[in-house]
Design a protein around this motif. Sequence first.
Motif, PDB file in Angstrom:
ATOM      1  N   LEU A 691      20.050 -16.867  44.121  1.00 34.66           N
ATOM      2  CA  LEU A 691      19.097 -15.881  43.611  1.00 34.66           C
ATOM      3  C   LEU A 691      19.847 -14.580  43.328  1.00 34.66           C
ATOM      4  O   LEU A 691      20.542 -14.052  44.201  1.00 34.66           O
ATOM      5  CB  LEU A 691      17.982 -15.633  44.631  1.00 34.66           C
ATOM      6  N   GLU A 692      19.704 -14.071  42.128  1.00 34.48           N
ATOM      7  CA  GLU A 692      20.395 -12.842  41.749  1.00 34.48           C
ATOM      8  C   GLU A 692      19.602 -12.121  40.677  1.00 34.48           C
ATOM      9  O   GLU A 692      18.699 -12.690  40.048  1.00 34.48           O
ATOM     10  CB  GLU A 692      21.802 -13.161  41.241  1.00 34.48           C
ATOM     11  N   GLU A 693      19.949 -10.859  40.494  1.00 31.05           N
ATOM     12  CA  GLU A 693      19.312 -10.090  39.435  1.00 31.05           C
ATOM     13  C   GLU A 693      19.774 -10.602  38.079  1.00 31.05           C
ATOM     14  O   GLU A 693      20.906 -11.050  37.912  1.00 31.05           O
ATOM     15  CB  GLU A 693      19.652  -8.607  39.577  1.00 31.05           C
ATOM     16  N   LEU A 694      18.867 -10.509  37.126  1.00 32.14           N
ATOM     17  CA  LEU A 694      19.144 -11.022  35.793  1.00 32.14           C
ATOM     18  C   LEU A 694      19.485  -9.853  34.867  1.00 32.14           C
ATOM     19  O   LEU A 694      18.627  -9.051  34.503  1.00 32.14           O
ATOM     20  CB  LEU A 694      17.935 -11.794  35.253  1.00 32.14           C
ATOM     21  N   ASN A 695      20.805  -9.760  34.520  1.00 27.62           N
ATOM     22  CA  ASN A 695      21.271  -8.777  33.540  1.00 27.62           C
ATOM     23  C   ASN A 695      21.356  -9.490  32.198  1.00 27.62           C
ATOM     24  O   ASN A 695      22.268 -10.284  31.953  1.00 27.62           O
ATOM     25  CB  ASN A 695      22.631  -8.212  33.955  1.00 27.62           C
TER      26      ASN A 695
END
Length: 746
Positions: A691-695
């Motif tokens: 799970l990670e931020e979406l750039n």
Amino acid sequence: MVNASKLLYKHASMKNITAVTAIACAGLVVTQSSSINQFIRRRFATYFGRGDDPQEDNPTSTDDQTTVHHIINNLTKSDHKRKSSPALNATFIKQLTWLFKILIPHWKSREMVLLALHSFALICRSFISIYVAGLEGRVVKCIVQKRFRTFLINISKWLAVAIPATFVNSAIRYMENKLGLAFRDRLVHHSYNAYFHNQTYYRVSNLDSRLTNADECLTEDIRQFCSSIAHLYSQLTKPVLDVILMTLALFRLAIQQRGYSYIGLIAPPSLAYTVVYCTARLLRRVSPKFGKLTAHEAQLRGNLRYVHSRLITNSEEIAFYSGHKVEHNLLYQSYQALAKHLEFIFRKRLWYVMLEQFLMKYCWSATGMVMIALPVLLNRDEDVNTQSSEVVSERTQTLTTARHLLASTADAFERIMSSLKEITELAGYTSRVHEMLMVFKDIGEGHYVRKTVSSMNDDNDELQNEGLDTNERGIVTESQDFTIQLNNVAVITPNRDVIVPSLTLQITDGMHLLITGPNGCGKSSLFRILSGLWPIFKGEMKKPPVSSLFYIPQRPYMSLGTLRDQIIYPDSKSDMIAKGISDTDLERILDIVCLNYVVQREGGWDAINDWSDVLSGGEKQRVGTARLFYHMPKFALLDECTSAVSIDVEGKIYQAAKDKGIVLLTISHRPSLWKYHTHVLQFDGEGSWRLEELNTEVRLSLKDEKEKLESQLAGVPLMQKRLLELCSLLGEDSVLINNEDNSYQD
């Protein structure tokens, strides 16, 4: 003949009939004699085998066990093979008592009133039979005495009594059907409530495997059970009333007679005891297991209907594959399985009914004649040559009346004993309906029984090694802050396959999650867990109420009804009005999804069509997203719901959802949707996740670089192959290949 009539109805009265009644009841419950049992087993097992499978009488059936035949056997396999057969026993009484509490909930219920009226009609019919028997005797007496005027009066009474008699007969049939329908209404109402409670309709076929054909149980089994129990009430109550009331009538005739011998009194009931006892013992011993046979027949009928429904549901796919031969064989084998079982039942009934009719019709008739003859032959008190014409006419009247009553009583006994077979069939229907309701109850309480493949034991060992116990449940609570939290939750399928051993994430307001990964990695499974369709076996999950979650699949469901019903599903028009939403508001929603032209094309909001066929794939997906803007949930679970929608319309829909404050949880592989999400959850298909931020800009640049490298490296294998061919033609080595070999060796 006169003395014979006197002796006959003096001794063949209540004493004989009461003895026969008691003996018949005793014969049904008497313990079995070893000598009689051994004789019956040896002599009648060939014709009245107790087997329940037609293959027992068809040893060659195991030689043609094709693949399709194995499929049919697996479809019809159920738990009843490991359970006791349905029969007249304590289990049947317990199940029937439990069902009666549903059929007749209280004494003032409608069903109880119908039952009382039905019973009253049966009592009236018995009294009419007694009156007709006496009237028949008076008619015969008038004929013997040559009283024409009295004869006409009695004939007039005969015709007059025919009016209420025929009405009562018709009323009995009407009340029987009415009672069966009332029982069915009550049972259907209870079953449907249980079927739709806590999404049981989904869980019974996806999370539990005890009911293979729930639709058959809800329709055919309930109908058969209610019809059978209503018919059996008439079939048993009427004969019992006939036996009691007509025995009393025979007693009144008997007390008017006098003069008999002691032997003439003892011999007829003794003979009746012996005959009824042997008949009951023999029929009970050789009777096939009709309850189990009936239950298996209902299961085979349900399987045939299931195969038909599969063919209709998947007709397009089958046509594309040209799989009609396989489906034809599967359907025909399903019918053959039912036909063989019915033939097996008919064969069993042939010999059983033959023996039953021989014993209860001919043997009992012969016994009756012997019972009539014994008092006459053994009486020595009166001289048959010293009787007046008045005595002759009275004896003739008594003879005719008693003959009618005695015939009705014998017929009542025959129906009582014949009803035992119907009781065993009722036991089969009772077992099926009771099992269905018990399964619904267990599923509604969250208890599931799932059959898996033979390697399930190994899978369970693996789960235990990983610290997962599939017999336990995780913790599910309702969040107060409208967030979704998963803490160490295991994603496990109903077949106990572990997809993700442990998943931890938190979704808050303003966080839009994009879910990606290969097929079978757990993307849709996560949505099923969030919607409450699947239980969790490990961890803790906090989520808002179900009304705050709205799921849109790739293939939206089109309900039966108007165009308006498709947009507001699962609400009705009255629900829409209660929410203060009008058709104008619906038109604004259709404008968001670019579907407002459909209203005019289809003829308005009240147009009714088969919307699954009328609307195209993209239009059905836009109808699904229109439901999102109608219900306005907090969270939207979008499972490839715009895969058939153009990119520009898709972008308009996602942007409108974000503007209205809806949190998006999207399963998609379209890069065009990245900019509408803030985070990405990636599954690798092997149980791991990230799970990670979406750039969006960085991810798009990485994707462009990936595609560029793939295009460049696509020709490398061809160039290497050509280089090897040139080296072979020139007889030289390549410096590049030698360097690669040296690097591999290092």
